[in-house]
Design a protein around this motif. Sequence first.
Motif, PDB file in Angstrom:
ATOM      1  N   GLY A  27       0.815  -1.196   0.000  1.00  0.00           N
ATOM      2  CA  GLY A  27       0.000   0.000   0.000  1.00  0.00           C
ATOM      3  C   GLY A  27       0.848   1.245   0.000  1.00  0.00           C
ATOM      4  O   GLY A  27       2.050   1.216  -0.309  1.00  0.00           O
ATOM      5  N   LEU A  72     -10.204   0.958  -4.915  1.00  0.00           N
ATOM      6  CA  LEU A  72     -10.881   0.011  -4.032  1.00  0.00           C
ATOM      7  C   LEU A  72     -11.878  -0.859  -4.776  1.00  0.00           C
ATOM      8  O   LEU A  72     -12.412  -1.808  -4.229  1.00  0.00           O
ATOM      9  CB  LEU A  72     -11.592   0.763  -2.903  1.00  0.00           C
ATOM     10  CG  LEU A  72     -10.671   1.498  -1.930  1.00  0.00           C
ATOM     11  CD1 LEU A  72     -11.487   2.128  -0.813  1.00  0.00           C
ATOM     12  CD2 LEU A  72      -9.626   0.568  -1.344  1.00  0.00           C
ATOM     13  N   ARG A 161     -10.921   3.920  10.448  1.00  0.00           N
ATOM     14  CA  ARG A 161     -10.407   2.818   9.641  1.00  0.00           C
ATOM     15  C   ARG A 161     -11.532   2.119   8.892  1.00  0.00           C
ATOM     16  O   ARG A 161     -12.667   2.078   9.362  1.00  0.00           O
ATOM     17  CB  ARG A 161      -9.669   1.799  10.515  1.00  0.00           C
ATOM     18  CG  ARG A 161      -8.509   2.402  11.283  1.00  0.00           C
ATOM     19  CD  ARG A 161      -7.631   1.345  11.879  1.00  0.00           C
ATOM     20  NE  ARG A 161      -6.563   1.931  12.660  1.00  0.00           N
ATOM     21  CZ  ARG A 161      -5.471   1.291  13.052  1.00  0.00           C
ATOM     22  NH1 ARG A 161      -5.310   0.006  12.719  1.00  0.00           N
ATOM     23  NH2 ARG A 161      -4.540   1.885  13.768  1.00  0.00           N
ATOM     24  N   TRP A 172      -7.681  -1.938   2.787  1.00  0.00           N
ATOM     25  CA  TRP A 172      -7.697  -1.181   4.035  1.00  0.00           C
ATOM     26  C   TRP A 172      -7.445   0.290   3.756  1.00  0.00           C
ATOM     27  O   TRP A 172      -6.777   0.657   2.790  1.00  0.00           O
ATOM     28  CB  TRP A 172      -6.647  -1.718   5.013  1.00  0.00           C
ATOM     29  CG  TRP A 172      -5.326  -0.983   5.016  1.00  0.00           C
ATOM     30  CD1 TRP A 172      -5.019   0.186   5.660  1.00  0.00           C
ATOM     31  CD2 TRP A 172      -4.123  -1.367   4.328  1.00  0.00           C
ATOM     32  NE1 TRP A 172      -3.715   0.544   5.431  1.00  0.00           N
ATOM     33  CE2 TRP A 172      -3.144  -0.389   4.615  1.00  0.00           C
ATOM     34  CE3 TRP A 172      -3.793  -2.449   3.507  1.00  0.00           C
ATOM     35  CZ2 TRP A 172      -1.853  -0.464   4.103  1.00  0.00           C
ATOM     36  CZ3 TRP A 172      -2.509  -2.522   3.000  1.00  0.00           C
ATOM     37  CH2 TRP A 172      -1.561  -1.533   3.299  1.00  0.00           C
ATOM     38  N   SER A 173      -7.999   1.120   4.610  1.00  0.00           N
ATOM     39  CA  SER A 173      -7.658   2.534   4.619  1.00  0.00           C
ATOM     40  C   SER A 173      -7.684   3.022   6.058  1.00  0.00           C
ATOM     41  O   SER A 173      -8.481   2.549   6.873  1.00  0.00           O
ATOM     42  CB  SER A 173      -8.613   3.357   3.754  1.00  0.00           C
ATOM     43  OG  SER A 173      -9.913   3.364   4.298  1.00  0.00           O
ATOM     44  N   GLU A 174      -6.783   3.943   6.378  1.00  0.00           N
ATOM     45  CA  GLU A 174      -6.721   4.537   7.706  1.00  0.00           C
ATOM     46  C   GLU A 174      -6.593   6.040   7.562  1.00  0.00           C
ATOM     47  O   GLU A 174      -5.716   6.537   6.842  1.00  0.00           O
ATOM     48  CB  GLU A 174      -5.533   3.981   8.496  1.00  0.00           C
ATOM     49  CG  GLU A 174      -5.417   4.574   9.892  1.00  0.00           C
ATOM     50  CD  GLU A 174      -4.250   4.018  10.690  1.00  0.00           C
ATOM     51  OE1 GLU A 174      -4.129   4.386  11.877  1.00  0.00           O
ATOM     52  OE2 GLU A 174      -3.458   3.239  10.125  1.00  0.00           O
ATOM     53  N   ASP A 175      -7.451   6.783   8.225  1.00  0.00           N
ATOM     54  CA  ASP A 175      -7.391   8.241   8.286  1.00  0.00           C
ATOM     55  C   ASP A 175      -6.971   8.639   9.700  1.00  0.00           C
ATOM     56  O   ASP A 175      -7.358   7.996  10.678  1.00  0.00           O
ATOM     57  CB  ASP A 175      -8.744   8.872   7.976  1.00  0.00           C
ATOM     58  CG  ASP A 175      -9.263   8.499   6.593  1.00  0.00           C
ATOM     59  OD1 ASP A 175      -8.448   8.090   5.738  1.00  0.00           O
ATOM     60  OD2 ASP A 175     -10.484   8.608   6.374  1.00  0.00           O
ATOM     61  N   SER A 185      -6.478  11.051   4.919  1.00  0.00           N
ATOM     62  CA  SER A 185      -5.881   9.752   4.631  1.00  0.00           C
ATOM     63  C   SER A 185      -4.433   9.680   5.113  1.00  0.00           C
ATOM     64  O   SER A 185      -3.639  10.607   4.932  1.00  0.00           O
ATOM     65  CB  SER A 185      -5.932   9.482   3.127  1.00  0.00           C
ATOM     66  OG  SER A 185      -5.297   8.252   2.822  1.00  0.00           O
ATOM     67  N   SER A 187      -2.904   5.955   5.382  1.00  0.00           N
ATOM     68  CA  SER A 187      -2.409   4.776   4.678  1.00  0.00           C
ATOM     69  C   SER A 187      -3.569   4.030   4.040  1.00  0.00           C
ATOM     70  O   SER A 187      -4.709   4.108   4.500  1.00  0.00           O
ATOM     71  CB  SER A 187      -1.648   3.835   5.633  1.00  0.00           C
ATOM     72  OG  SER A 187      -2.529   3.236   6.565  1.00  0.00           O
ATOM     73  N   SER A 188      -3.258   3.305   2.973  1.00  0.00           N
ATOM     74  CA  SER A 188      -4.275   2.489   2.301  1.00  0.00           C
ATOM     75  C   SER A 188      -3.570   1.474   1.425  1.00  0.00           C
ATOM     76  O   SER A 188      -2.418   1.656   1.033  1.00  0.00           O
ATOM     77  CB  SER A 188      -5.231   3.357   1.468  1.00  0.00           C
ATOM     78  OG  SER A 188      -4.512   4.175   0.564  1.00  0.00           O
ATOM     79  N   GLN A 190      -4.008  -3.001  -0.187  1.00  0.00           N
ATOM     80  CA  GLN A 190      -4.782  -4.233  -0.282  1.00  0.00           C
ATOM     81  C   GLN A 190      -3.963  -5.406   0.222  1.00  0.00           C
ATOM     82  O   GLN A 190      -2.746  -5.448   0.082  1.00  0.00           O
ATOM     83  CB  GLN A 190      -5.266  -4.481  -1.707  1.00  0.00           C
ATOM     84  CG  GLN A 190      -4.177  -4.794  -2.703  1.00  0.00           C
ATOM     85  CD  GLN A 190      -4.732  -5.034  -4.102  1.00  0.00           C
ATOM     86  OE1 GLN A 190      -5.754  -4.494  -4.483  1.00  0.00           O
ATOM     87  NE2 GLN A 190      -4.037  -5.830  -4.876  1.00  0.00           N
TER      88      GLN A 190
END
Length: 205
Positions: A27, A72, A161, A172-175, A185, A187-188, A190
Amino acid sequence: MPFAFDETLAPELYPLAWLVGRWRGAGVLDYPGIERRRVAADVVFDHDGGPYLRYESTLRVLDGDVPERIDLGAPDADFALPSDEEVAAGAVWTTETGYWRASTDTLDGLADDQHAIEVLLADASGRLTAFLGWVGGGRVELASQRTIRTSTSPDVSGSRRMLGLVDGRLFWSEDLVAFGQPLQSYSSGQLTRLDAAEPAPGAES
């Protein structure tokens, strides 16, 4: 690897059963004040028969070009599974461990196939975060409720998340709310399932 239902899983965790296993993927890490980087993620969801999932995640910085975007809706060749050699050569960026549990909290607006969950995560940098959210339809959404930081921990005060299962891959994605910046944002990427995590010794069979 296809998902195989673990019959030793506590009934409270059936909505989370599809997460159990070992995952790896690639990612992007990108946030104001942090250089845009390509990363590898190793994630494990397992259990010991109790009414919770155990969770462990390691994020490593990889060499190579950084992909421009993450789609995504469809797997992207730029996010192919990193090799063992790539991962071994990558510097650890962050690690975290924790527990995922069913919640008795009532969340407004949940559909019949969505279930409330609570997650407690400890980051090795000195941060402990409690999340509340939901799981359903191959998707997880979490929002931080409280964050406790040590005096030497990075200035992170909030997190959101998302996990989503698409064609057998886990996106996945994390803000983050961090370093004086608003929620955005961080991280993101697969993940690909490597195998089904085996129950730890002592789990009921």
